[in-house]
Write an enzyme that holds these catalytic residues in place. Structure first.
Site, PDB file in Angstrom:
ATOM      1  N   HIS A 103       7.578   1.145 -11.083  1.00 42.65           N
ATOM      2  CA  HIS A 103       6.431   0.805 -10.243  1.00 42.65           C
ATOM      3  C   HIS A 103       5.144   1.151 -10.967  1.00 42.65           C
ATOM      4  O   HIS A 103       5.073   2.121 -11.717  1.00 42.65           O
ATOM      5  CB  HIS A 103       6.483   1.522  -8.890  1.00 42.65           C
ATOM      6  N   ARG A 105       0.836  -1.204   0.000  1.00 37.61           N
ATOM      7  CA  ARG A 105       0.000   0.000   0.000  1.00 37.61           C
ATOM      8  C   ARG A 105       0.871   1.254   0.000  1.00 37.61           C
ATOM      9  O   ARG A 105       1.894   1.305   0.694  1.00 37.61           O
ATOM     10  CB  ARG A 105      -0.943  -0.006   1.207  1.00 37.61           C
ATOM     11  N   HIS A 137       1.201   2.075 -10.239  1.00 36.46           N
ATOM     12  CA  HIS A 137       0.185   2.447  -9.252  1.00 36.46           C
ATOM     13  C   HIS A 137      -1.115   1.729  -9.608  1.00 36.46           C
ATOM     14  O   HIS A 137      -1.528   1.712 -10.776  1.00 36.46           O
ATOM     15  CB  HIS A 137      -0.087   3.949  -9.295  1.00 36.46           C
TER      16      HIS A 137
END
Ligand code: 5GP
Length: 118
Positions: free
Chosen positions: A105, A33, A107
């Site tokens: 990364h 998270r 999201h």
């Protein structure tokens, strides 16, 4: 794009030097998270190891990995219950996009109507 920095925050999360609220992991990817969520559900999905620094650093050799990463993101979104309402997958690249961490990364954002950005 700059060289990969093994001291970046996501590398530290992978080494458990910084705690994270993990929601998924396998031999290739870890998802946790976001510490500053931009939506009710905001998860970051990252490759293990020395990842490309961002989208601009990807090469043809990363094509299959990026495909698996996208499929993994859809599985995580489904498992987190985001699928009926929908969700957004985001890759930020560079300063104008607000990229702050230079370890590839994705999201995963959802849990509310996110508005239209593109
Ligand atoms: P970027 O803006 O580079 O695409 O996204 C980086 C994300 O990493 C941001 O959304 C930011 O909130 C998140 N982030 C930065 N530091 C940490 C941290 O220590 N832990 C977690 N879980 N997320 C972080």
């Amino acid at each position: 794009m700059a060289e990969y920095d093994p001291e970046n925050i996501f590398a530290k999360i992978l080494r458990d030097e910084i705690p994270s609220d993990r929601v998924y992991e396998d031999h290739e990817f870890v998802a946790f998270r976001d510490v500053a969520p931009a939506a009710p559900t905001h998860v970051l999905l990252i490759p293990r190891g020395e990842a490309p620094t961002g989208p601009e650093a990807l090469t043809d050799d990363d094509a299959a990995m990026l495909g698996r990463m996208t499929l993994t993101a859809t599985k995580i979104a489904r498992d987190l219950g985001l699928e009926p309402g929908g969700y957004r997958l985001v890759l930020n690249n560079g300063v104008d996009a607000g990229q702050t961490v230079f370890h590839l990364h994705m999201h995963i954002l959802g849990g509310a109507s996110l508005g239209h950005v593109a």
